[in-house]
Design an enzyme around this catalytic site. Structure first.
Site, PDB file in Angstrom:
ATOM      1  N   SER A  19       9.568  39.804 -15.727  1.00  0.00           N
ATOM      2  CA  SER A  19      10.866  39.898 -15.072  1.00  0.00           C
ATOM      3  C   SER A  19      10.958  38.920 -13.895  1.00  0.00           C
ATOM      4  CB  SER A  19      11.127  41.341 -14.633  1.00  0.00           C
ATOM      5  OG  SER A  19      12.443  41.507 -14.167  1.00  0.00           O
ATOM      6  N   ASP A  67      10.475  38.620 -20.549  1.00  0.00           N
ATOM      7  CA  ASP A  67      11.874  38.885 -20.223  1.00  0.00           C
ATOM      8  C   ASP A  67      12.171  38.478 -18.775  1.00  0.00           C
ATOM      9  OD1 ASP A  67      14.284  39.615 -21.445  1.00  0.00           O
ATOM     10  OD2 ASP A  67      14.373  41.454 -20.301  1.00  0.00           O
ATOM     11  N   HIS A 122      14.369  45.889 -21.537  1.00  0.00           N
ATOM     12  CA  HIS A 122      13.754  44.937 -20.607  1.00  0.00           C
ATOM     13  C   HIS A 122      12.234  44.959 -20.720  1.00  0.00           C
ATOM     14  CE1 HIS A 122      13.616  42.246 -17.268  1.00  0.00           C
ATOM     15  NE2 HIS A 122      13.266  43.125 -16.355  1.00  0.00           N
TER      16      HIS A 122
END
Length: 440
Positions: free
Chosen positions: A150, A174, A244
């Site tokens: 992330s 991601d 996610h």
């Protein structure tokens, strides 16, 4: 929402400082507990930067050693002859240790003989550290692999940028989207940050970035709405985070299992599902990329192309991998309307389906069907020619055609296998045929 690019930039120096040249007059290391762990923070403690670097080595994968300088590093079991992998987690709303991190460390150490350094920056990202220019690891920059989750993916990109793009590899799981989609390449992960940059996209419609940011960008199941994740808001936190975090679980699974998570370059997800991208000739010269620790993702060409979108389908549970097959139907006669045929593969009471659309005044339609079992274990194929939905009378339309299939990548037509007999279909009636494909 994760902090913006301006925040994470400040603490990158902390990582580089730790990687920098240490003074020969370092004080003796402070006695530390046998094993170190993540810090805990809460929303009321402020955001003072308290970065920790925890080293895990193959001989003791369950025990992290806190390292704060060259002396700690030398006494921690760090092996300069091995590659080094750094894991950088993302934004932590509650200031807690990531639930997936322990499994990630163990799996990574089982999959490769390397030093694993986990960057713990639970407390925030607003501290200012001085920068330095050389690393103290005693290893080449090209042997360093950053795995960022992330927001951590963009942090890894900034570290790579400050090393002049000479780090070996950055893997973005991601990469964060909010505030980064429109950010400059200096503020986010991009293909210039390492010799090889890859990104796995699983939540492009929410927390993940929707644009390509590496040499190879995997858009898993189109990059959003992962199978098995909740589709309704009442599922709470899982609804928000499941897509996610699927990138993390996919990567861990790729390290644990031998079944390939192979992807195929295509202009769009829709074009991929429609069977328009069957091989990896353009631009990879037939070397299809794979998620995992394969060098350059299995891509064997130089120089590497940049920002190539690749697509794959997965199951809802580990090991996630699917085989992809081309399915195509050749009509014997032209029709004045679109022809829609549902194709179902059957294997040991498990079914996998796809749809072929043959446009009006055309004879040929194709699509992609994903199946968890190898193609040679598919024993039967079923067809259902969809009705024209006439309300006033039953649709008795029939079509005749030829059905063919091939396992991707389809590099030449010799791989295509066709049913020996014509397929006769009546609207809304299911027809079954045996499928015999030899195992290779």
């Amino acid at each position: 929402m994760p902090p913006g690019p301006w925040k994470s930039r400040f603490w990158v120096g902390g990582l580089l400082l730790w990687l920098s040249v240490g003074s020969s007059g370092d004080a003796p290391p402070t006695p530390q507990p046998k094993c170190a762990d993540f810090q805990s923070a809460n929303l009321f403690e402020g955001s003072d930067l308290k970065v920790q670097f925890l080293l895990f080595v193959p001989s003791n994968p369950n025990c992290g050693k806190l390292v704060e300088g060259s002396s700690d590093l030398q006494n921690s079991g760090f092996n300069a002859t091995l590659g080094t992998k750094l894991i950088i987690h993302g934004f932590r709303v509650l200031g807690t240790k990531p639930s997936w991190i322990d499994k990630f460390i163990r799996t990574l150490l089982r999959a490769t003989n390397a030093n694993v350094i986990v960057v713990d920056w639970i407390y925030g990202s607003t501290g200012v550290y001085f920068l330095a220019v050389k690393n103290v690891l005693g290893v080449s920059e090209s042997s360093i692999h950053i795995i960022g989750v992330s927001l951590g993916a963009h942090v890894g990109g900034m570290v790579g940028q400050l090393f002049g793009g000479q780090l070996g590899q950055i893997t973005g799981l991601d990469p964060a989207g909010p505030e980064y989609t429109s950010a400059s390449v200096e503020e986010r992960l991009d293909a210039g940050d390492a010799l090889f940059v890859e990104a796995i996209h699983t939540d492009t419609d929410n927390f993940g970035i929707r644009i390509p940011v590496g040499h190879v960008d995997y858009f898993v199941n189109g990059g959003q709405d992962q199978p098995g994740c909740p589709t309704y808001f009442y599922a709470g936190y899982s609804y928000l985070i499941c897509d996610h975090m699927r990138a993390v679980h996919l990567y861990i699974s790729a390290l644990e299992n031998s079944c390939p998570l192979m992807a195929f370059p295509c202009d769009s997800y829709t074009a991929f599902l429609a069977g328009h991208c069957l091989d990896c000739f353009n631009p990879f010269l037939l070397s299809c990329p794979r998620i995992g620790l394969v060098e350059h993702g299995g891509v064997k060409i130089e120089p590497l192309p940049k920002e190539v979108k690749v697509y794959l389908l997965t199951t809802s549970n580990a090991p996630y991998c699917m085989h992809h097959s081309l399915v195509e139907f050749h009509l014997k006669q032209l029709r004045r309307k679109d022809t829609n045929i549902e194709v179902t593969f059957l294997s040991s009471n498990v079914t996998f389906s796809s749809k072929i659309t043959i446009p009006k005044q055309q004879l040929h339609g194709k699509g992609i069907i994903a199946h968890a079992t190898p193609q040679c274990q598919i024993k039967q194929v079923k067809f259902k020619f969809q009705s024209s939905n006439r309300v006033w009378k039953k649709d008795r339309t029939t079509i005749i055609g030829k059905f063919c299939t091939a396992l991707l990548p389809v590099n030449h037509r010799e791989k295509v296998i066709c049913l020996p007999e014509p397929v006769n279909l009546q609207a809304s009636v299911t027809a079954s045929h045996d499928l015999k494909i030899a195992c290779i």
